[in-house]
Design a protein around this motif. Structure first.
Motif, PDB file in Angstrom:
ATOM      1  N   ARG A 159       9.141   4.802   0.475  1.00  0.00           N
ATOM      2  CA  ARG A 159       8.418   5.075  -0.770  1.00  0.00           C
ATOM      3  C   ARG A 159       9.271   5.956  -1.675  1.00  0.00           C
ATOM      4  O   ARG A 159       9.663   7.064  -1.294  1.00  0.00           O
ATOM      5  CB  ARG A 159       7.094   5.769  -0.473  1.00  0.00           C
ATOM      6  N   MET A 160       9.570   5.449  -2.874  1.00  0.00           N
ATOM      7  CA  MET A 160      10.322   6.203  -3.878  1.00  0.00           C
ATOM      8  C   MET A 160       9.507   6.225  -5.157  1.00  0.00           C
ATOM      9  O   MET A 160       9.508   5.254  -5.916  1.00  0.00           O
ATOM     10  CB  MET A 160      11.703   5.576  -4.124  1.00  0.00           C
ATOM     11  N   PRO A 161       8.751   7.291  -5.400  1.00  0.00           N
ATOM     12  CA  PRO A 161       7.863   7.339  -6.573  1.00  0.00           C
ATOM     13  C   PRO A 161       8.618   7.040  -7.862  1.00  0.00           C
ATOM     14  O   PRO A 161       9.702   7.560  -8.109  1.00  0.00           O
ATOM     15  CB  PRO A 161       7.345   8.777  -6.552  1.00  0.00           C
ATOM     16  N   GLY A 162       8.047   6.150  -8.649  1.00  0.00           N
ATOM     17  CA  GLY A 162       8.650   5.763  -9.915  1.00  0.00           C
ATOM     18  C   GLY A 162       9.720   4.707  -9.794  1.00  0.00           C
ATOM     19  O   GLY A 162      10.215   4.200 -10.808  1.00  0.00           O
ATOM     20  N   ILE A 163      10.097   4.347  -8.566  1.00  0.00           N
ATOM     21  CA  ILE A 163      11.137   3.328  -8.373  1.00  0.00           C
ATOM     22  C   ILE A 163      10.561   2.120  -7.628  1.00  0.00           C
ATOM     23  O   ILE A 163      10.509   1.024  -8.171  1.00  0.00           O
ATOM     24  CB  ILE A 163      12.352   3.904  -7.613  1.00  0.00           C
ATOM     25  N   ALA A 164      10.136   2.311  -6.382  1.00  0.00           N
ATOM     26  CA  ALA A 164       9.636   1.175  -5.610  1.00  0.00           C
ATOM     27  C   ALA A 164       9.041   1.623  -4.289  1.00  0.00           C
ATOM     28  O   ALA A 164       9.292   2.738  -3.814  1.00  0.00           O
ATOM     29  CB  ALA A 164      10.772   0.176  -5.341  1.00  0.00           C
ATOM     30  N   ARG A 165       8.262   0.720  -3.697  1.00  0.00           N
ATOM     31  CA  ARG A 165       7.899   0.786  -2.287  1.00  0.00           C
ATOM     32  C   ARG A 165       8.519  -0.446  -1.625  1.00  0.00           C
ATOM     33  O   ARG A 165       8.481  -1.547  -2.188  1.00  0.00           O
ATOM     34  CB  ARG A 165       6.377   0.793  -2.102  1.00  0.00           C
ATOM     35  N   ILE A 166       9.094  -0.244  -0.451  1.00  0.00           N
ATOM     36  CA  ILE A 166       9.752  -1.345   0.268  1.00  0.00           C
ATOM     37  C   ILE A 166       9.291  -1.310   1.712  1.00  0.00           C
ATOM     38  O   ILE A 166       9.384  -0.278   2.368  1.00  0.00           O
ATOM     39  CB  ILE A 166      11.291  -1.231   0.208  1.00  0.00           C
ATOM     40  N   TRP A 183       8.910   8.178   3.712  1.00  0.00           N
ATOM     41  CA  TRP A 183       8.858   6.971   4.531  1.00  0.00           C
ATOM     42  C   TRP A 183       7.950   7.183   5.734  1.00  0.00           C
ATOM     43  O   TRP A 183       7.615   8.295   6.093  1.00  0.00           O
ATOM     44  CB  TRP A 183      10.251   6.538   4.978  1.00  0.00           C
ATOM     45  N   MET A 184       7.563   6.055   6.329  1.00  0.00           N
ATOM     46  CA  MET A 184       6.747   6.128   7.535  1.00  0.00           C
ATOM     47  C   MET A 184       7.035   4.920   8.415  1.00  0.00           C
ATOM     48  O   MET A 184       7.512   3.876   7.950  1.00  0.00           O
ATOM     49  CB  MET A 184       5.261   6.241   7.212  1.00  0.00           C
ATOM     50  N   LEU A 185       6.729   5.097   9.710  1.00  0.00           N
ATOM     51  CA  LEU A 185       6.975   4.077  10.711  1.00  0.00           C
ATOM     52  C   LEU A 185       5.695   3.704  11.429  1.00  0.00           C
ATOM     53  O   LEU A 185       4.847   4.556  11.696  1.00  0.00           O
ATOM     54  CB  LEU A 185       7.961   4.588  11.770  1.00  0.00           C
ATOM     55  N   SER A 186       5.556   2.414  11.753  1.00  0.00           N
ATOM     56  CA  SER A 186       4.581   1.974  12.735  1.00  0.00           C
ATOM     57  C   SER A 186       5.369   1.229  13.805  1.00  0.00           C
ATOM     58  O   SER A 186       6.602   1.190  13.765  1.00  0.00           O
ATOM     59  CB  SER A 186       3.527   1.065  12.096  1.00  0.00           C
ATOM     60  N   GLU A 187       4.703   0.631  14.757  1.00  0.00           N
ATOM     61  CA  GLU A 187       5.427  -0.039  15.839  1.00  0.00           C
ATOM     62  C   GLU A 187       6.274  -1.200  15.326  1.00  0.00           C
ATOM     63  O   GLU A 187       7.337  -1.487  15.880  1.00  0.00           O
ATOM     64  CB  GLU A 187       4.440  -0.534  16.898  1.00  0.00           C
ATOM     65  N   GLN A 188       5.845  -1.880  14.274  1.00  0.00           N
ATOM     66  CA  GLN A 188       6.564  -3.053  13.798  1.00  0.00           C
ATOM     67  C   GLN A 188       7.073  -2.927  12.364  1.00  0.00           C
ATOM     68  O   GLN A 188       7.816  -3.801  11.902  1.00  0.00           O
ATOM     69  CB  GLN A 188       5.680  -4.302  13.898  1.00  0.00           C
ATOM     70  N   ASP A 189       6.700  -1.865  11.656  1.00  0.00           N
ATOM     71  CA  ASP A 189       7.007  -1.778  10.232  1.00  0.00           C
ATOM     72  C   ASP A 189       7.633  -0.445   9.848  1.00  0.00           C
ATOM     73  O   ASP A 189       7.390   0.592  10.481  1.00  0.00           O
ATOM     74  CB  ASP A 189       5.730  -1.983   9.406  1.00  0.00           C
ATOM     75  N   PHE A 190       8.411  -0.502   8.776  1.00  0.00           N
ATOM     76  CA  PHE A 190       8.989   0.676   8.142  1.00  0.00           C
ATOM     77  C   PHE A 190       8.649   0.593   6.658  1.00  0.00           C
ATOM     78  O   PHE A 190       8.859  -0.442   6.016  1.00  0.00           O
ATOM     79  CB  PHE A 190      10.511   0.682   8.330  1.00  0.00           C
ATOM     80  N   LEU A 191       8.090   1.671   6.108  1.00  0.00           N
ATOM     81  CA  LEU A 191       7.715   1.705   4.696  1.00  0.00           C
ATOM     82  C   LEU A 191       8.487   2.811   4.004  1.00  0.00           C
ATOM     83  O   LEU A 191       8.376   3.984   4.375  1.00  0.00           O
ATOM     84  CB  LEU A 191       6.209   1.935   4.541  1.00  0.00           C
ATOM     85  N   PRO A 219       0.838  -1.209   0.000  1.00  0.00           N
ATOM     86  CA  PRO A 219       0.000   0.000   0.000  1.00  0.00           C
ATOM     87  C   PRO A 219       0.866   1.250   0.000  1.00  0.00           C
ATOM     88  O   PRO A 219       2.087   1.187   0.209  1.00  0.00           O
ATOM     89  CB  PRO A 219      -0.783  -0.129   1.309  1.00  0.00           C
ATOM     90  N   ASP A 220       0.256   2.393  -0.204  1.00  0.00           N
ATOM     91  CA  ASP A 220       0.971   3.664  -0.157  1.00  0.00           C
ATOM     92  C   ASP A 220       1.258   4.105   1.266  1.00  0.00           C
ATOM     93  O   ASP A 220       2.147   4.930   1.499  1.00  0.00           O
ATOM     94  CB  ASP A 220       0.172   4.761  -0.876  1.00  0.00           C
ATOM     95  N   THR A 221       0.496   3.587   2.228  1.00  0.00           N
ATOM     96  CA  THR A 221       0.666   3.994   3.620  1.00  0.00           C
ATOM     97  C   THR A 221       0.587   2.776   4.531  1.00  0.00           C
ATOM     98  O   THR A 221       0.043   1.729   4.142  1.00  0.00           O
ATOM     99  CB  THR A 221      -0.411   5.005   4.051  1.00  0.00           C
ATOM    100  N   LEU A 222       1.121   2.923   5.734  1.00  0.00           N
ATOM    101  CA  LEU A 222       0.940   1.909   6.764  1.00  0.00           C
ATOM    102  C   LEU A 222      -0.389   2.152   7.466  1.00  0.00           C
ATOM    103  O   LEU A 222      -0.867   3.283   7.551  1.00  0.00           O
ATOM    104  CB  LEU A 222       2.083   1.970   7.783  1.00  0.00           C
ATOM    105  N   GLY A 223      -0.972   1.081   8.002  1.00  0.00           N
ATOM    106  CA  GLY A 223      -2.297   1.188   8.607  1.00  0.00           C
ATOM    107  C   GLY A 223      -2.345   2.102   9.813  1.00  0.00           C
ATOM    108  O   GLY A 223      -3.238   2.947   9.931  1.00  0.00           O
TER     109      GLY A 223
END
Length: 299
Positions: free
Chosen positions: A62-69, A52-60, A39-43
């Motif tokens: 985002r590089m538009p045109g390249i990838a989401r990791i 980028w964004m952080l949740s308690e257990q995840d790191f997302l 997804p574009d965002t974490l829940g």
């Protein structure tokens, strides 16, 4: 499944990791890398930044045109590539894997690393300081390559700091490759849009006791000579806190207190030197001679 050893961790991947040598192991993997939609965002993010964004257990990431990791719980990386996987790989193996190491509570420095006489030497410094160039030049003589750009450090069962091996290739700019005479070992480009290439190294395959950390900086003025000075524990602690890989991300992940303790524990057993190197590439031998002298004195 493809098997790799990255920052001392056993890694399996659903797809090839360009610039990483495959490694055989029989024990259970510690990290799984896979493809998958993201997804574009974490829940439930606790912090959100533009890329980028952080949740308690995840790191997302985002590089538009390249990838989401997405990096989850220190054991899973998911790649949703929008372009070639090769162009996404520096972000996956760099920032994303750095986030995974932070999730696992590992001290990770922005450093290249070599070994000499059974001991590891980490070369820290900002991008452009010449860490990779110095490591490559040292490996043309008495040193062996351990890792490039990311150095994972932990205390072993005896309480001694060790630097973990890495199967990621050395990455150097085209002019550095030519200057060091490494053209025969030049591999594919790191990204299609830049002239930086993988260099196949002969890597150490085991954790090495860490004896020395060198913080590298470029001389402020042209013509300035190479110089090395030892750092006090207080100065070294401040320098190394700034050299933590993606230190702002580590801070946002709540790692400050743990990093302070890890660095303090390490500094009771590791010397830290500050190296000022001349700006002029032709004066690299001068810097190397000084650096080799201090490496030899440690053993």
């Amino acid at each position: 499944m493809l098997h790799y050893l990255i920052s001392g961790l056993r890694v399996v991947s659903d797809f090839p990791l360009s610039g990483v040598a495959e490694s055989a192991f029989s024990a259970d993997p510690e990290v799984h890398i896979r493809r998958g939609p993201l997804p574009d965002t974490l829940g439930t993010p606790v912090l959100a930044k533009p890329n980028w964004m952080l949740s308690e257990q995840d790191f997302l990431l985002r590089m538009p045109g390249i990838a989401r990791i997405q990096v989850s719980r220190g054991c899973l990386i998911t790649l949703d590539a929008e372009c070639s996987e090769a162009d996404a790989m520096p972000f996956l193996l760099g920032t994303a894997f750095g986030a995974l190491l932070h999730q696992r509570g590992i001290l990770v420095l922005h450093a290249s690393a070599v070994s000499s006489n059974g001991h590891a030497i980490a070369l820290c410094g900002p991008s452009g300081a010449g860490k990779s160039t110095l490591a490559a030049a040292l490996c043309q003589t008495e040193c062996n390559f351990i890792g490039d750009d990311v150095a994972a450090i932990q205390l072993n069962t005896g309480g001694k700091p060790v630097l973990w091996p890495d199967s990621r290739s050395h990455r150097l700019w085209a002019d550095t490759i030519a200057h060091l005479g490494l053209s025969e070992r030049q591999g594919q480009s790191v990204r299609n849009t830049i002239q930086k290439y993988h260099i196949e190294p002969e890597c150490e395959a085991k954790a090495m006791p860490l004896s020395t950390i060198v913080v590298v900086r470029i001389a402020e003025q042209a013509g300035q000579t190479a110089a090395i000075e030892p750092c006090s524990i207080v100065d070294a602690a401040a320098l190394l806190r700034a050299e933590v890989y993606r230190h702002f991300l580590a801070k946002c992940m709540g790692r400050d207190a743990a990093l302070f303790k890890q660095i303090s524990d390490m500094l009771s057993q590791v010397r830290v030197l500050r190296l000022t190197r001349p700006r002029e590439p032709k004066r690299l031998p001068e810097t190397l001679a000084l650096l080799r002298q201090h490496i030899a004195e440690a053993h």
